[in-house]
Design a protein around this motif. Structure first.
Motif, PDB file in Angstrom:
ATOM      1  N   THR A  96       7.333 116.893  85.156  1.00 34.60           N
ATOM      2  CA  THR A  96       8.424 116.245  84.428  1.00 34.60           C
ATOM      3  C   THR A  96       8.704 114.858  84.994  1.00 34.60           C
ATOM      4  O   THR A  96       8.924 113.901  84.240  1.00 34.60           O
ATOM      5  N   GLY A  97       8.684 114.737  86.329  1.00 29.16           N
ATOM      6  CA  GLY A  97       8.930 113.443  86.954  1.00 29.16           C
ATOM      7  C   GLY A  97       7.861 112.420  86.578  1.00 29.16           C
ATOM      8  O   GLY A  97       8.187 111.263  86.259  1.00 29.16           O
ATOM      9  N   LEU A  98       6.602 112.837  86.585  1.00 27.22           N
ATOM     10  CA  LEU A  98       5.518 111.926  86.219  1.00 27.22           C
ATOM     11  C   LEU A  98       5.586 111.563  84.740  1.00 27.22           C
ATOM     12  O   LEU A  98       5.340 110.414  84.361  1.00 27.22           O
ATOM     13  N   LEU A  99       5.934 112.557  83.902  1.00 28.22           N
ATOM     14  CA  LEU A  99       6.052 112.289  82.472  1.00 28.22           C
ATOM     15  C   LEU A  99       7.206 111.320  82.197  1.00 28.22           C
ATOM     16  O   LEU A  99       7.101 110.441  81.332  1.00 28.22           O
ATOM     17  N   LEU A 100       8.289 111.479  82.940  1.00 25.68           N
ATOM     18  CA  LEU A 100       9.414 110.550  82.808  1.00 25.68           C
ATOM     19  C   LEU A 100       9.001 109.138  83.219  1.00 25.68           C
ATOM     20  O   LEU A 100       9.402 108.148  82.590  1.00 25.68           O
ATOM     21  N   PHE A 101       8.154 109.038  84.250  1.00 21.35           N
ATOM     22  CA  PHE A 101       7.659 107.736  84.699  1.00 21.35           C
ATOM     23  C   PHE A 101       6.770 107.107  83.617  1.00 21.35           C
ATOM     24  O   PHE A 101       6.828 105.890  83.376  1.00 21.35           O
ATOM     25  N   VAL A 102       5.956 107.940  82.956  1.00 22.54           N
ATOM     26  CA  VAL A 102       5.136 107.466  81.836  1.00 22.54           C
ATOM     27  C   VAL A 102       6.041 106.915  80.736  1.00 22.54           C
ATOM     28  O   VAL A 102       5.785 105.847  80.173  1.00 22.54           O
ATOM     29  N   TRP A 103       7.122 107.642  80.441  1.00 22.28           N
ATOM     30  CA  TRP A 103       8.065 107.207  79.414  1.00 22.28           C
ATOM     31  C   TRP A 103       8.691 105.859  79.784  1.00 22.28           C
ATOM     32  O   TRP A 103       8.839 104.986  78.932  1.00 22.28           O
ATOM     33  N   VAL A 120      10.173 113.321  72.734  1.00 22.31           N
ATOM     34  CA  VAL A 120      10.485 114.650  72.200  1.00 22.31           C
ATOM     35  C   VAL A 120      10.106 115.733  73.200  1.00 22.31           C
ATOM     36  O   VAL A 120      10.850 116.701  73.405  1.00 22.31           O
ATOM     37  N   SER A 121       8.962 115.572  73.854  1.00 21.11           N
ATOM     38  CA  SER A 121       8.526 116.590  74.817  1.00 21.11           C
ATOM     39  C   SER A 121       9.467 116.669  76.009  1.00 21.11           C
ATOM     40  O   SER A 121       9.712 117.757  76.548  1.00 21.11           O
ATOM     41  N   LEU A 122      10.014 115.538  76.431  1.00 22.46           N
ATOM     42  CA  LEU A 122      10.992 115.548  77.521  1.00 22.46           C
ATOM     43  C   LEU A 122      12.258 116.277  77.108  1.00 22.46           C
ATOM     44  O   LEU A 122      12.856 117.017  77.903  1.00 22.46           O
TER      45      LEU A 122
END
Length: 273
Positions: free
Chosen positions: A38-45, A78-80
């Motif tokens: 989740t943290g890495l995906l948030l960084f991607v966002w 949306v995935s977040l």
């Protein structure tokens, strides 16, 4: 241009790493892996959002690049939300697998970007990432196959009550089963990412007939075999003995893909073939 390429690379690599952590959480209910994913995906966002506002400063009709970039950003957003409020990790993984493929197709189709390596085209960099992920998955599957062989050997020795110094140097059946599962669960997302990038490469080249290449089709079949391995483990609660047999069968197809189908494939072959 090189700076722009590095931004693309950073988003792609971090995105891929996020997916690996999400898949690890799905197969092992690992909260630490979920937090990392989740943290890495948030960084991607964040990277996507910053890039979006700095690059697309004027209001106009979106180009194809901008449309696909925005679509990928929406999928990440949306995935977040799904991850935070609905906690459906498998849905989050597959939504982002689609988003990752779209983003890769978008980035690597941008002819205005040059790579950091002299003499490389942007499609060459895509193929390099694809091959690296595929080799990583093959390595994980190789380890799982060796462990499965050890499991079957130890199981037969214990069943026949054949005691030797060799069996004392082998981990217990429970540990071998656990390590085998970890290896398969590591190889699966790597192969899924490699397959998605390989498909993107085919689309970029416009050689759609390669989608029916024997190596590509067999890679898809291998994915299905290992996916069924996880279903046997997680849902059907199959015995480790049966899982070991199935794993060796799946690995035999990996070897066919690696050593035999390379000779007949028009997709790409290893340098010694």
């Amino acid at each position: 241009m090189v700076t722009q390429s590095w931004i693309y690379d950073a988003i792609i690599y971090i995105y891929a790493l996020s997916l690996l952590f999400y898949f690890s959480d799905f197969v092992g209910a690992n909260q630490r892996a979920k937090r990392m994913g989740t943290g890495l995906l948030l960084f991607v966002w964040v990277l996507q959002t910053v890039y979006f506002f700095f690059e697309f400063k004027t209001l106009h009709v979106f180009t194809d690049f901008e449309t696909l970039f925005f679509f990928s950003w929406v999928l990440v957003t949306v995935s977040l939300v799904i991850s935070r409020f609905f906690r459906i990790e498998l849905l989050v993984f597959f939504v982002n697998l689609v988003g990752f493929s779209i983003l890769a197709l978008n980035f690597f189709s941008d002819n205005n970007v040059s790579t950091a390596l002299e003499g490389w085209e942007i499609a060459d960099e895509l193929l390099f990432i694809h091959i690296s992920l595929a080799i990583g998955s093959y390595a994980a599957f190789t380890i799982s196959a060796i462990l499965s062989g050890m499991y079957l050997f130890l199981h037969s020795q214990l069943k026949d009550k054949k005691w030797s110094r060799t069996i004392w140097r082998i981990p217990s059946l429970d540990k071998i089963g656990k390590y085998t599962y970890i290896s398969v669960a590591s190889g699966m997302p790597l192969l899924m990412l490699a397959f998605s990038l390989g498909t993107v490469w085919i689309v970029l080249k416009g050689e759609y007939q390669l989608l029916f290449d024997p190596k590509v089709l067999n890679s898809l079949f291998i994915l299905l075999l290992y996916a069924y391995h996880l279903i046997l483990k997680l849902s059907l609660k199959a015995s480790d003995y049966r899982l070991a047999q199935w794993n060796l069968f799946a690995f035999a197809l990996v070897m066919v893909n690696f050593f035999i189908l390379n000779r007949f494939s028009n997709f790409h072959g290893w340098f010694w073939m």
